[in-house]
Design an enzyme around this catalytic site. Structure first.
Site, PDB file in Angstrom:
ATOM      1  N   PHE A 126       0.884  -1.184   0.000  1.00  0.00           N
ATOM      2  CA  PHE A 126       0.000   0.000   0.000  1.00  0.00           C
ATOM      3  C   PHE A 126       0.910   1.218   0.000  1.00  0.00           C
ATOM      4  CE2 PHE A 126      -2.341   3.060   2.756  1.00  0.00           C
ATOM      5  CZ  PHE A 126      -3.655   2.996   2.271  1.00  0.00           C
ATOM      6  N   THR A 129       2.383   6.935   1.687  1.00  0.00           N
ATOM      7  CA  THR A 129       3.314   7.908   2.276  1.00  0.00           C
ATOM      8  C   THR A 129       4.368   8.380   1.271  1.00  0.00           C
ATOM      9  OG1 THR A 129       3.039   6.849   4.413  1.00  0.00           O
ATOM     10  CG2 THR A 129       4.976   8.244   4.163  1.00  0.00           C
ATOM     11  N   GLU A 130       4.664   9.677   1.364  1.00  0.00           N
ATOM     12  CA  GLU A 130       5.717  10.259   0.520  1.00  0.00           C
ATOM     13  C   GLU A 130       6.774  10.905   1.402  1.00  0.00           C
ATOM     14  OE1 GLU A 130       3.884  12.733  -2.482  1.00  0.00           O
ATOM     15  OE2 GLU A 130       2.828  10.979  -3.317  1.00  0.00           O
ATOM     16  N   ARG A 271      12.486 -16.009  39.500  1.00  0.00           N
ATOM     17  CA  ARG A 271      13.677 -15.285  39.944  1.00  0.00           C
ATOM     18  C   ARG A 271      13.664 -15.153  41.470  1.00  0.00           C
ATOM     19  NH1 ARG A 271      18.839 -13.986  38.820  1.00  0.00           N
ATOM     20  NH2 ARG A 271      19.380 -11.815  39.257  1.00  0.00           N
ATOM     21  N   GLY A 342      15.370  -7.051  34.871  1.00  0.00           N
ATOM     22  CA  GLY A 342      16.653  -6.469  35.247  1.00  0.00           C
ATOM     23  C   GLY A 342      17.634  -6.507  34.075  1.00  0.00           C
ATOM     24  N   GLU A 366       0.643   4.001  10.185  1.00  0.00           N
ATOM     25  CA  GLU A 366      -0.817   3.960  10.005  1.00  0.00           C
ATOM     26  C   GLU A 366      -1.517   5.084  10.786  1.00  0.00           C
ATOM     27  OE1 GLU A 366      -2.240   0.060   9.326  1.00  0.00           O
ATOM     28  OE2 GLU A 366      -0.217  -0.623   8.892  1.00  0.00           O
TER      29      GLU A 366
HETATM   30  C1  FAD Z   1       8.557   0.599   9.178  1.00  0.00           C
HETATM   31  C2  FAD Z   1       7.560   1.486   8.494  1.00  0.00           C
HETATM   32  C3  FAD Z   1       6.633   0.930   7.636  1.00  0.00           C
HETATM   33  C4  FAD Z   1       5.708   1.735   6.972  1.00  0.00           C
HETATM   34  N1  FAD Z   1       4.844   1.178   6.065  1.00  0.00           N
HETATM   35  C5  FAD Z   1       4.076   1.988   5.276  1.00  0.00           C
HETATM   36  C6  FAD Z   1       3.313   1.447   4.186  1.00  0.00           C
HETATM   37  O1  FAD Z   1       3.298   0.234   3.944  1.00  0.00           O
HETATM   38  N2  FAD Z   1       2.606   2.312   3.421  1.00  0.00           N
HETATM   39  C7  FAD Z   1       2.592   3.667   3.640  1.00  0.00           C
HETATM   40  O2  FAD Z   1       1.941   4.386   2.888  1.00  0.00           O
HETATM   41  N3  FAD Z   1       3.316   4.208   4.673  1.00  0.00           N
HETATM   42  C8  FAD Z   1       4.048   3.399   5.479  1.00  0.00           C
HETATM   43  N4  FAD Z   1       4.812   3.933   6.498  1.00  0.00           N
HETATM   44  C9  FAD Z   1       4.799   5.376   6.707  1.00  0.00           C
HETATM   45  C10 FAD Z   1       4.119   5.780   8.015  1.00  0.00           C
HETATM   46  O3  FAD Z   1       2.738   5.637   7.908  1.00  0.00           O
HETATM   47  C11 FAD Z   1       4.568   7.237   8.317  1.00  0.00           C
HETATM   48  O4  FAD Z   1       5.911   7.164   8.747  1.00  0.00           O
HETATM   49  C12 FAD Z   1       3.700   7.908   9.362  1.00  0.00           C
HETATM   50  O5  FAD Z   1       2.409   8.144   8.848  1.00  0.00           O
HETATM   51  C13 FAD Z   1       4.301   9.237   9.816  1.00  0.00           C
HETATM   52  O6  FAD Z   1       4.660  10.004   8.704  1.00  0.00           O
HETATM   53  P1  FAD Z   1       6.143  10.623   8.630  1.00  0.00           P
HETATM   54  O7  FAD Z   1       7.104   9.549   8.966  1.00  0.00           O
HETATM   55  O8  FAD Z   1       6.298  11.290   7.311  1.00  0.00           O
HETATM   56  O9  FAD Z   1       6.194  11.675   9.785  1.00  0.00           O
HETATM   57  P2  FAD Z   1       5.650  13.249   9.746  1.00  0.00           P
HETATM   58  O10 FAD Z   1       4.375  13.251   9.014  1.00  0.00           O
HETATM   59  O11 FAD Z   1       6.789  14.035   9.162  1.00  0.00           O
HETATM   60  O12 FAD Z   1       5.473  13.536  11.238  1.00  0.00           O
HETATM   61  C14 FAD Z   1       6.564  13.777  12.134  1.00  0.00           C
HETATM   62  C15 FAD Z   1       6.025  13.939  13.549  1.00  0.00           C
HETATM   63  O13 FAD Z   1       5.144  15.057  13.599  1.00  0.00           O
HETATM   64  C16 FAD Z   1       3.915  14.669  14.153  1.00  0.00           C
HETATM   65  N5  FAD Z   1       2.833  15.423  13.514  1.00  0.00           N
HETATM   66  C17 FAD Z   1       2.564  15.500  12.196  1.00  0.00           C
HETATM   67  N6  FAD Z   1       1.460  16.247  11.994  1.00  0.00           N
HETATM   68  C18 FAD Z   1       1.021  16.637  13.220  1.00  0.00           C
HETATM   69  C19 FAD Z   1      -0.075  17.412  13.689  1.00  0.00           C
HETATM   70  N7  FAD Z   1      -0.982  17.912  12.835  1.00  0.00           N
HETATM   71  N8  FAD Z   1      -0.206  17.612  15.022  1.00  0.00           N
HETATM   72  C20 FAD Z   1       0.694  17.094  15.892  1.00  0.00           C
HETATM   73  N9  FAD Z   1       1.754  16.340  15.507  1.00  0.00           N
HETATM   74  C21 FAD Z   1       1.907  16.131  14.188  1.00  0.00           C
HETATM   75  C22 FAD Z   1       3.789  13.191  13.851  1.00  0.00           C
HETATM   76  O14 FAD Z   1       2.899  12.555  14.727  1.00  0.00           O
HETATM   77  C23 FAD Z   1       5.205  12.744  14.027  1.00  0.00           C
HETATM   78  O15 FAD Z   1       5.442  12.497  15.398  1.00  0.00           O
HETATM   79  C24 FAD Z   1       5.712   3.132   7.209  1.00  0.00           C
HETATM   80  C25 FAD Z   1       6.641   3.688   8.094  1.00  0.00           C
HETATM   81  C26 FAD Z   1       7.566   2.891   8.725  1.00  0.00           C
HETATM   82  C27 FAD Z   1       8.587   3.543   9.609  1.00  0.00           C
END
Ligand code: FAD
Length: 382
Positions: A126, A129-130, A271, A342, A366
């Site tokens: 799926f 994410t970009e 333990r 521990g 997600e």
């Molecule tokens: C191992 C792994 C597997 C993944 N698999 C998939 C996949 O299969 N398909 C897919 O599409 N994506 C996937 N992802 C992407 C994942 O869903 C995103 O990493 C996630 O949604 C966060 O986006 P970002 O990393 O760009 O962080 P950002 O969007 O840059 O956010 C950075 C921080 O800011 C916070 N933040 C952002 N907006 C707000 C707001 N409005 N208010 C308060 N805080 C905010 C976030 O909570 C986060 O803590 C995966 C990521 C990882 C690490």
């Protein structure tokens, strides 16, 4: 093995969970450490998982699935996660892709892609994410431009689970640059289509057997009949898929926490400190009580959201609440379980540190905890 039925769980649901538990403890648990340490792909388990029906648990029988309830699916994922969270994460990403075809696609598209995904022949992913940010996917920039009977896809997706190992990805791309979320369309794309390339898999903190990749689309020509639904409906499809998948994340949280709590209880009983079992110390008993309390609360929220899903009701807020609470609960439970062990808990001889690392992603992907709170607040504020 569970000896009582939880609220809303039928004997059929439990029978599937028990079969998956037996398999998971025999086949997944012994390999979990190797997958983690050597970053081996959890896809090695796909054929056996498919044989059990796990690769199609979200699909109806006419599309090759076993046609089980969302509750049975939840329990099965919990059992897989107790043994190997990387495997449940790989399976969860497969469900993201197949759910998108199920929800957004027509009958011909469902028949073309889903039965072979349920059989384990094809793995799905799926791609939402970009690199510029996953928390605001309506702002995505990957373009899909109509050219004759095709769309031309250009752009980059980041952190896409399964991607290079998958047969197909559901890709979300912008068909209208000026229409915000309503300008996003979904496409099911064969990963062998010319113009698609993958990075090597990311070096992750946890779930290291669940590989995630950057995916580049450079003039990728996708037939028009691979668009899921009408132009502009892709974002809606993605949000519905995420309502479902947040329950998969809750299931993974429950599974890891169950495993961590069981390990902590056994350790506390075995333990001896100063001639007495660690479990005799009130400070440890209270830690265990708090772990159990939060775990049961997470079960309650998750089963409630699952019941609404089963009833065909809108469950966006309940799914967000279950995902948020369960993913934060497992952080607490794995940390406390490690503490009870521990110094031994800090070693890689024991799975406690892996549980803590595997659990960390559950608060991020997600929809991060912050995004879940935003969804809940929106519902609360009407
Ligand atoms: C191992 C792994 C597997 C993944 N698999 C998939 C996949 O299969 N398909 C897919 O599409 N994506 C996937 N992802 C992407 C994942 O869903 C995103 O990493 C996630 O949604 C966060 O986006 P970002 O990393 O760009 O962080 P950002 O969007 O840059 O956010 C950075 C921080 O800011 C916070 N933040 C952002 N907006 C707000 C707001 N409005 N208010 C308060 N805080 C905010 C976030 O909570 C986060 O803590 C995966 C990521 C990882 C690490």
């Amino acid at each position: 093995m569970t000896t009582f039925l939880r609220l809303g769980v039928t004997e059929d649901d439990q029978a599937l969970a028990d079969a998956v538990a037996t398999f998971a403890q025999a086949e997944l648990a012994p390999r979990a450490q190797a997958l983690d340490e050597q970053e081996l792909s959890a896809t090695c388990h796909v054929p056996q998982l498919a044989e059990l029906g796990v690769m199609g648990l979200n699909l109806p029988e006419h599309l090759g699935g076993p046609g089980v309830t969302p509750t049975a699916m939840l329990l099965a994922l919990v059992e897989i996660s107790k043994a190997c969270a990387a495997t449940s994460s790989m399976v969860g990403a497969h469900y993201l892709g197949t759910d998108a075809v199920l929800i957004g696609g027509n009958a011909a598209q469902q028949q073309a892609w889903l039965p072979r995904a349920a059989s384990g022949e094809w793995l799905a992913g799926f791609a939402l994410t970009e690199p510029r940010g996953g928390s605001h996917p309506a702002d995505l920039r990957t373009r899909a431009v109509r050219e004759g009977g095709h769309y031309r896809l250009d752009g980059v997706k980041h952190f896409i689970s399964n991607a290079a190992e998958a047969k197909f990805l559901v890709v979300f791309a912008r068909t209208d640059p000026d229409a915000g979320a309503r300008g996003v369309s979904a496409f099911v794309v064969d990963t062998k289509t010319p113009g698609i390339s993958f990075s090597s898999h990311e070096k992750l903190m946890g779930i290291r057997g669940a590989h995630a990749f950057e995916v580049s689309f450079d003039g990728v020509m996708v037939p028009e009949d691979c668009r899921l639904g009408e132009e502009g409906t892709g974002f809606k499809t993605a949000m519905k898929v995420l309502d479902n998948s947040r329950l998969d994340v809750a299931a993974t949280s429950l599974g890891i926490a169950e495993a961590a709590l069981a390990a902590a209880v056994q350790w506390a009983n075995d333990r001896q400190i100063g001639g007495e079992a660690l479990a005799s110390k009130q400070g440890i008993q209270w830690m265990l009580a708090d772990m159990k309390l939060r775990l049961e609360a997470a079960w309650g929220l998750t089963l409630q959201a699952t019941a609404l899903r089963t009833a065909g009701q809108v469950f966006t807020r309940q799914s967000a609440m279950a995902k948020l609470y369960a993913s934060e609960m497992v952080g607490f439970v794995t940390d406390a379980a490690l503490q009870i062990h521990g110094g031994y808990g800090f070693t890689r001889e024991m799975p406690l540190e892996r549980y803590a690392r595997d659990a960390r992603i559950l608060r991020i992907y997600e929809g991060s905890s912050e995004i879940q709170r935003t969804i809940i607040a929106r519902a609360v504020l009407g």
